[in-house]
Design an enzyme around this catalytic site. Structure first.
Site, PDB file in Angstrom:
ATOM      1  N   HIS A  13      -3.656  -5.564   0.807  1.00 26.56           N
ATOM      2  CA  HIS A  13      -3.082  -5.813   2.136  1.00 26.56           C
ATOM      3  C   HIS A  13      -3.112  -7.300   2.482  1.00 26.56           C
ATOM      4  O   HIS A  13      -4.087  -7.786   3.053  1.00 26.56           O
ATOM      5  CB  HIS A  13      -3.874  -5.040   3.194  1.00 26.56           C
ATOM      6  CG  HIS A  13      -3.623  -3.568   3.190  1.00 26.56           C
ATOM      7  ND1 HIS A  13      -2.594  -2.978   3.894  1.00 26.56           N
ATOM      8  CD2 HIS A  13      -4.280  -2.560   2.572  1.00 26.56           C
ATOM      9  CE1 HIS A  13      -2.628  -1.662   3.712  1.00 26.56           C
ATOM     10  NE2 HIS A  13      -3.633  -1.384   2.910  1.00 26.56           N
ATOM     11  N   GLU A  71      -1.342  -8.622   4.806  1.00 31.04           N
ATOM     12  CA  GLU A  71      -1.209  -8.722   6.262  1.00 31.04           C
ATOM     13  C   GLU A  71      -2.538  -8.520   6.980  1.00 31.04           C
ATOM     14  O   GLU A  71      -2.683  -8.890   8.152  1.00 31.04           O
ATOM     15  CB  GLU A  71      -0.171  -7.709   6.771  1.00 31.04           C
ATOM     16  CG  GLU A  71      -0.644  -6.275   6.927  1.00 31.04           C
ATOM     17  CD  GLU A  71      -0.783  -5.505   5.621  1.00 31.04           C
ATOM     18  OE1 GLU A  71      -1.035  -4.282   5.674  1.00 31.04           O
ATOM     19  OE2 GLU A  71      -0.656  -6.110   4.535  1.00 31.04           O
ATOM     20  N   CYS A  90       0.836  -1.208   0.000  1.00 25.84           N
ATOM     21  CA  CYS A  90       0.000   0.000   0.000  1.00 25.84           C
ATOM     22  C   CYS A  90       0.868   1.255   0.000  1.00 25.84           C
ATOM     23  O   CYS A  90       1.498   1.553  -0.994  1.00 25.84           O
ATOM     24  CB  CYS A  90      -0.978  -0.039   1.176  1.00 25.84           C
ATOM     25  SG  CYS A  90      -2.362   1.118   0.991  1.00 25.84           S
TER      26      CYS A  90
END
Length: 818
Positions: free
Chosen positions: A779, A781, A666
């Site tokens: 994302h 994560e 990002c």
């Protein structure tokens, strides 16, 4: 100004009185405080945020047990013309006051400087029971008062008002206009799709979001219960919901309060709560046009009813706020807001993976209905009445507190036993809207319903009444449980794959095509979205939202378990962040889970030379809004490297080594692109530009992993996985043809909104030539665990999602070379 009617003062005064937020500064301050909270010993004695009353309120309450003295000259100001009164009382945002010992102040200042959070020593605690604000430079003491003047018993306030009985007319309707009524109700802003709101806010930040607004393969905003995990490795979380009933409050303020609580509770009921109803705590925000004839009396009734109902249910309301000047003044008229209470509910959820959603499932479970109001059906305070220009003479209400409480507790036990498969509350739009909405988020989902058992001949009242209630799917054995507890329920139908909602009421039959009414429901969002995304992108979203269902293809080798890592080889890794970053903790946890020894590296560490990355093998630049994106996404962050010799040298030395990996996610991806880290051999570098919609986009979509040679993603080649995206400048723009780039991941659909940014070649993930350095906008994560995914295959019982394999692959690579 904030405590008076809007329009009372001139526009300039009112505009300047608006409190501007600064979320980046808020994050810096929060990071500083969290460093103390998470230490072995938290040396902060007391802490308070700055809100109403500014310094005066915050600092005086910090020392209310002892007393204290504040040096006015040490309070930071940006406008030297401010008077002492303005300095003391201004309500600037993102400020915290705290008490800490002199011995620990240097630690506080050091951490604050690292986080770039301004920190000032402004006074000291005294034991004289006084609160003093003085200016040494001016030799003045603007405030010198006893604490009892601040915190003593307030004088009793006596309010006088007269009750005004207003009788509203009942709506007039014609059964022949049923379809028109349904169209109007589904188009009403309070009922219609809220996608235009939910698509522009980050619904995945922290990586602890277990349940947000959107559900099903079409990811439509229908969830009324939100759940945040308490940590990354447990099953406990915090469930939240809200409820309000402004139109019914106009008819009967007492009923309005009960309805507001009832709605909040029938929203949160779908999360398994640790102690059932006893787990719930409420907050009441009173929105009322006080000091207008009859309104203070109505407020008294509403508050009394709210208190009594909460007591009856055995739950507390320990906090709340009020906005008691809800009136707008114009030159020629005044507009008074309907008085209402907005109830916020929060509770400990003890199983974040077992939250019931409003999506019908085509299984063998039956559909049931429960009327918790214990009232006949009427249209007072309903969305239908509103569309017809009426309010109604009788409000829906909750007549039996004990019955409501008992139903809540039994329902909780059914959810925990796995006997409920889907469910929805009945609220704005009525019974028909709830049934339709439960069909909207699936593909070809329909139902066959029989309302004859409800003994209501008036189909308009039956369809559009907003009595507090529940619609749910459950196994047949729940019927015996309800009977044993003397709870009234109705078995009303079955789910099918017809794509239609068929309803029978005695001899009358009705048929509703889900596709048709879903578009009607969505169209209001489209019309509002035109004003933020523009006509082209809004129309594209409206056209494609139902054509882009989530579809997954998991790797054949993936069994959902975390592989055993080599515990003796703790490869050193670093999460690199700048002021404004907000994804460092979920990233660090995923890396640590894979076996990395993770270090937190702030840009101030690199700029000062405290950190050189010499012993680091794996770096991850994380997501967020570095420097508030003031200069553009990651441009300020890139400048911190480029124009600071120590930071630049540390980074370039890292990339010159062959035993390193890097990942930019990002904002970190934007950083890598801005600095040209992945394509140093190219004369022209790729750029990240604004999304085609020209706004921030948050979406859970799927990404297809191409055949690739990257260290982290090679094993995922050929898979199609769900993943969160949340960005405003996520469009990859390439100067060369596609064969010049190593594109690892592409959005599963080329068109908006599944491709949220319009990237060239549909790019989501890209690597450098040898596959060691990767940049990606989505994302991973925040998509580590199945409960992170708002839609995960129900036939799997995985502990981690396939995205975790990327971190395991990185760790295995290092284990083989180090």
């Amino acid at each position: 100004v904030s405590s008076t009617e809007t329009g009372k003062y001139n526009f300039g005064i009112e505009l300047n009185a608006i409190q501007r937020s600064n979320p980046e500064m808020q994050k810096r301050v929060a990071n500083t405080i969290r460093a103390f909270v998470e230490s072995k010993e938290n040396t902060i004695v007391s802490i308070h945020d700055h809100g109403a009353g500014g310094h005066l309120n915050c600092l005086s309450e910090l020392v209310e047990e002892s007393g204290g003295i504040i040096e006015l000259d040490d309070l930071p100001i940006g406008d030297q013309t401010l008077s002492s009164k303005e300095i003391i009382g201004n309500e600037s945002q993102e400020r915290m006051g705290l008490i800490i010992s002199e011995n620990n102040y240097d630690k506080l200042k050091k951490i604050a400087d690292r986080e770039k959070a301004p920190c000032y020593k402004v006074g000291r605690v005294r034991n004289d029971k006084k609160f003093i604000i003085k200016s040494s430079s001016k030799n003045k003491t603007p405030i010198e008062l006893s604490l009892s003047d601040f915190f003593g018993n307030s004088p009793q306030t006596i309010m006088k008002d007269s009750s005004i009985n207003i009788q509203f007319k009942d709506p007039e309707f014609e059964i022949e206009k049923l379809d028109q009524y349904l169209t109007n109700v589904l188009s009403l802003e309070s009922v219609a799709c809220k996608d235009w709101l939910t698509n522009k806010v980050d619904r995945c930040v922290t990586g602890k979001v277990a349940k947000q607004q959107c559900v099903g393969v079409l990811q439509l905003p229908l969830n009324n219960c939100g759940v945040m995990a308490l940590d990354y490795n447990g099953v406990n979380g915090v469930a939240t919901s809200i409820g309000h009933s402004p139109i019914s409050s106009l008819i009967d303020p007492s009923a309005g309060s009960r309805n507001a609580i009832g709605k909040a509770l029938t929203n949160i009921i779908w999360a398994p709560l640790d102690k059932g109803l006893k787990s719930v705590t409420l907050s009441a925000n009173w929105m009322w046009p006080c000091n207008n004839p009859g309104e203070d009396a109505r407020l008294y009734q509403a508050v009394e009813s709210c208190s009594n109902f909460a007591i009856d249910l055995g739950i507390n309301i320990p906090t709340g706020k009020d906005s008691l000047s809800m009136k707008q003044k114009y030159k020629d008229k005044e507009v008074v807001s309907p008085g209402t209470v907005i109830i916020s509910a929060a509770a400990n959820c003890n199983d974040i993976s077992n939250i019931i959603e409003p999506v019908l499932i085509d299984n063998n479970d039956s559909i049931y209905y429960m009327n918790l109001s214990k009232m006949n059906y009427n249209l007072g305070g309903s969305a239908l009445a509103q569309t017809l220009g009426y309010i109604g003479s009788e409000s829906p209400d909750i007549k039996n507190s004990k019955y409501f409480r008992d139903t809540f507790e039994v329902f909780q036990s059914l959810i925990k036993k796995g006997l409920i498969s889907s469910g929805h509350d009945i609220s704005s739009g009525g019974l028909i809207t709830s049934l339709l909405e439960m069909c909207f988020s699936g593909i070809n989902i329909g139902a066959k319903i029989n309302f004859s058992i409800l003994n209501e001949k008036d189909i308009i009242k039956l369809f559009f009444n907003e009595n507090i209630g529940l619609i749910f799917q459950g196994k047949n054995e729940i019927e015996n449980i309800f009977c044993e507890k003397n709870l009234e329920f109705y078995k009303i139908g079955e789910v099918n794959s017809s794509g239609t909602l068929q309803i029978l009421n005695n001899k009358d039959s009705y048929r509703f095509e889900i596709k048709k009414y879903r578009d009607i429901w969505y169209r209001t969002s489209y019309l509002l979205d035109v004003h933020q995304s523009g006509k082209i992108k809004a129309k594209e979203r409206f056209k494609n939202y139902k054509k882009q269902p989530l579809q997954f293809n998991f790797p054949e080798y993936f069994n959902g378990t975390q592989h055993i890592v080599n515990p003796n080889n703790k490869v050193k890794a670093a999460v690199i962040r700048e002021k404004g970053s907000n994804s460092e903790r979920e990233m660090a946890y995923a890396m640590n889970l894979a076996g990395f020894d993770v270090k937190d590296v702030h840009m101030t560490d690199l700029i000062s030379g405290r950190e050189t990355l010499e012993d680091i093998n794996f770096i991850v630049a994380v997501g967020g809004f570095s420097n508030s994106d003031v200069l553009g996404s990651a441009k300020g962050w890139a400048g911190s490297f480029i124009y600071n010799e120590k930071a630049r040298k540390s980074l370039m030395n890292f990339y010159s080594r062959k035993n390193t990996l890097s990942l930019g996610v990002c904002n970190g991806c934007q950083l890598f692109m801005e600095m040209g880290l992945l394509h140093p051999e190219h004369k022209e570098k790729p750029k990240m530009t604004h999304n085609d919609s020209n706004k921030f986009e948050c979406i859970f979509s799927s990404v297809e992993i191409q055949k690739n040679n990257s260290v982290m993603f090679n094993s995922l080649s050929g898979s199609k996985l769900g993943i969160w995206s949340a960005h405003g400048e996520g469009k990859f723009t390439f100067p060369y043809s596609e064969n010049k780039y190593k594109i690892i991941g592409k959005y599963a659909y080329e068109t908006y909104p599944a491709n949220p940014n319009g990237s060239s070649f549909n790019t989501a993930i890209i690597s450098n030539e040898d596959g060691r350095h990767v940049a990606m906008m989505p994302h991973l994560e925040r998509s580590t665990f199945p409960w992170n995914w708002p839609y995960y295959p129900k036939d799997r019982s995985d502990k981690v999602s396939p995205w975790f394999s990327a971190f395991e692959n990185a760790k295995n690579w290092f284990d083989n070379i180090i």
